[in-house]
Design a protein around this motif. Structure first.
Motif, PDB file in Angstrom:
ATOM      1  N   VAL A  10      -8.915   9.412 -23.926  1.00 24.70           N
ATOM      2  CA  VAL A  10      -9.617   8.786 -22.819  1.00 24.70           C
ATOM      3  C   VAL A  10      -9.543   9.723 -21.616  1.00 24.70           C
ATOM      4  O   VAL A  10      -8.587  10.496 -21.479  1.00 24.70           O
ATOM      5  N   GLN A  11     -10.523   9.633 -20.754  1.00 25.79           N
ATOM      6  CA  GLN A  11     -10.514  10.453 -19.544  1.00 25.79           C
ATOM      7  C   GLN A  11      -9.613   9.848 -18.485  1.00 25.79           C
ATOM      8  O   GLN A  11      -9.354   8.626 -18.476  1.00 25.79           O
ATOM      9  N   SER A  12      -9.154  10.692 -17.613  1.00 22.39           N
ATOM     10  CA  SER A  12      -8.319  10.229 -16.511  1.00 22.39           C
ATOM     11  C   SER A  12      -9.039   9.121 -15.749  1.00 22.39           C
ATOM     12  O   SER A  12     -10.239   9.223 -15.463  1.00 22.39           O
ATOM     13  N   PRO A  86      -3.226  11.896 -16.831  1.00 19.66           N
ATOM     14  CA  PRO A  86      -2.828  12.870 -17.863  1.00 19.66           C
ATOM     15  C   PRO A  86      -1.345  12.777 -18.224  1.00 19.66           C
ATOM     16  O   PRO A  86      -0.978  12.995 -19.386  1.00 19.66           O
ATOM     17  N   GLU A  87      -0.518  12.433 -17.267  1.00 15.13           N
ATOM     18  CA  GLU A  87       0.917  12.324 -17.547  1.00 15.13           C
ATOM     19  C   GLU A  87       1.278  11.109 -18.391  1.00 15.13           C
ATOM     20  O   GLU A  87       2.426  10.955 -18.799  1.00 15.13           O
ATOM     21  N   GLY A 113       8.261   0.490 -34.459  1.00 12.68           N
ATOM     22  CA  GLY A 113       7.059   0.701 -35.230  1.00 12.68           C
ATOM     23  C   GLY A 113       6.663   2.166 -35.226  1.00 12.68           C
ATOM     24  O   GLY A 113       7.239   2.981 -34.499  1.00 12.68           O
ATOM     25  N   ARG A 114       5.700   2.497 -36.042  1.00 13.50           N
ATOM     26  CA  ARG A 114       5.151   3.844 -36.002  1.00 13.50           C
ATOM     27  C   ARG A 114       4.340   3.986 -34.727  1.00 13.50           C
ATOM     28  O   ARG A 114       3.756   3.048 -34.236  1.00 13.50           O
ATOM     29  N   GLY A 115       4.301   5.180 -34.218  1.00 16.62           N
ATOM     30  CA  GLY A 115       3.639   5.401 -32.952  1.00 16.62           C
ATOM     31  C   GLY A 115       2.135   5.534 -33.070  1.00 16.62           C
ATOM     32  O   GLY A 115       1.581   5.736 -34.150  1.00 16.62           O
ATOM     33  N   THR A 116       1.499   5.437 -31.922  1.00 10.84           N
ATOM     34  CA  THR A 116       0.074   5.685 -31.822  1.00 10.84           C
ATOM     35  C   THR A 116      -0.150   6.654 -30.665  1.00 10.84           C
ATOM     36  O   THR A 116       0.423   6.493 -29.592  1.00 10.84           O
ATOM     37  N   GLN A 117      -0.981   7.646 -30.902  1.00 11.59           N
ATOM     38  CA  GLN A 117      -1.171   8.710 -29.923  1.00 11.59           C
ATOM     39  C   GLN A 117      -2.135   8.286 -28.828  1.00 11.59           C
ATOM     40  O   GLN A 117      -3.226   7.774 -29.108  1.00 11.59           O
ATOM     41  N   VAL A 118      -1.733   8.507 -27.598  1.00 10.81           N
ATOM     42  CA  VAL A 118      -2.595   8.311 -26.444  1.00 10.81           C
ATOM     43  C   VAL A 118      -2.725   9.656 -25.735  1.00 10.81           C
ATOM     44  O   VAL A 118      -1.717  10.267 -25.368  1.00 10.81           O
ATOM     45  N   THR A 119      -3.954  10.094 -25.562  1.00 11.17           N
ATOM     46  CA  THR A 119      -4.213  11.364 -24.889  1.00 11.17           C
ATOM     47  C   THR A 119      -5.164  11.110 -23.731  1.00 11.17           C
ATOM     48  O   THR A 119      -6.246  10.560 -23.931  1.00 11.17           O
ATOM     49  N   VAL A 120      -4.744  11.507 -22.549  1.00 10.95           N
ATOM     50  CA  VAL A 120      -5.552  11.328 -21.343  1.00 10.95           C
ATOM     51  C   VAL A 120      -5.957  12.704 -20.837  1.00 10.95           C
ATOM     52  O   VAL A 120      -5.100  13.524 -20.479  1.00 10.95           O
ATOM     53  N   SER A 121      -7.243  12.953 -20.820  1.00  8.33           N
ATOM     54  CA  SER A 121      -7.746  14.252 -20.376  1.00  8.33           C
ATOM     55  C   SER A 121      -8.036  14.221 -18.883  1.00  8.33           C
ATOM     56  O   SER A 121      -8.439  13.195 -18.330  1.00  8.33           O
ATOM     57  N   SER A 122      -7.843  15.366 -18.258  1.00 11.03           N
ATOM     58  CA  SER A 122      -8.066  15.439 -16.804  1.00 11.03           C
ATOM     59  C   SER A 122      -9.515  15.769 -16.473  1.00 11.03           C
ATOM     60  O   SER A 122     -10.299  16.114 -17.341  1.00 11.03           O
TER      61      SER A 122
END
Length: 122
Positions: A10-12, A86-87, A113-122
């Motif tokens: 997701v975007q910032s 982003p942080e 639980g198993r993790g899920t990735q969250v990525t925040v783009s700047s």
């Protein structure tokens, strides 16, 4: 037995909603929480919710942006994440324990639980 979902890119400034389904215990008997771990960093507490859902606690870094909720009938706990930065990029884990303090003060939990990735783009 704890299965997290809902991560993504997701975007910032954007939002994501994470969900965690619990299939293996008396869900309402545990406090439920979310943690996260960014690359090269230690796992950190994010949010926790009491058994009844009446009380919630958040890490200072997410206070006012994230909301934890639970549905004991569906055995699910959600984390609504708004105004993402982003942080906030990390693998997010849901967890269960008997005590709020175990999560908030010790950053530990009995069940993970198993993790899920969250990525925040700047």
């Amino acid at each position: 037995q704890l299965q997290a979902s809902g991560g993504g890119l997701v975007q910032s400034g954007g939002s994501l909603r994470l969900s965690c389904a619990d299939s293996g215990r008396t869900f309402s008997g545990y406090v439920m929480g979310w943690f996260r771990q960014a690359p090269g960093k230690e796992r950190e507490f994010v949010a926790v919710i009491s058994r009844s859902g009446d009380s919630t606690y958040y890490a200072e870094s997410v206070q006012g942006r994230f909301t934890i909720s639970r549905d004991n009938a569906k055995k699910m706990v959600d984390l609504q994440m708004n105004s993402l930065k982003p942080e906030d990029t990390a693998v997010y884990y849901c967890a269960a324990d008997a005590y709020v303090g175990t999560m908030t003060q010790q950053a530990r939990a009995r069940y993970w639980g198993r993790g899920t990735q969250v990525t925040v783009s700047s």
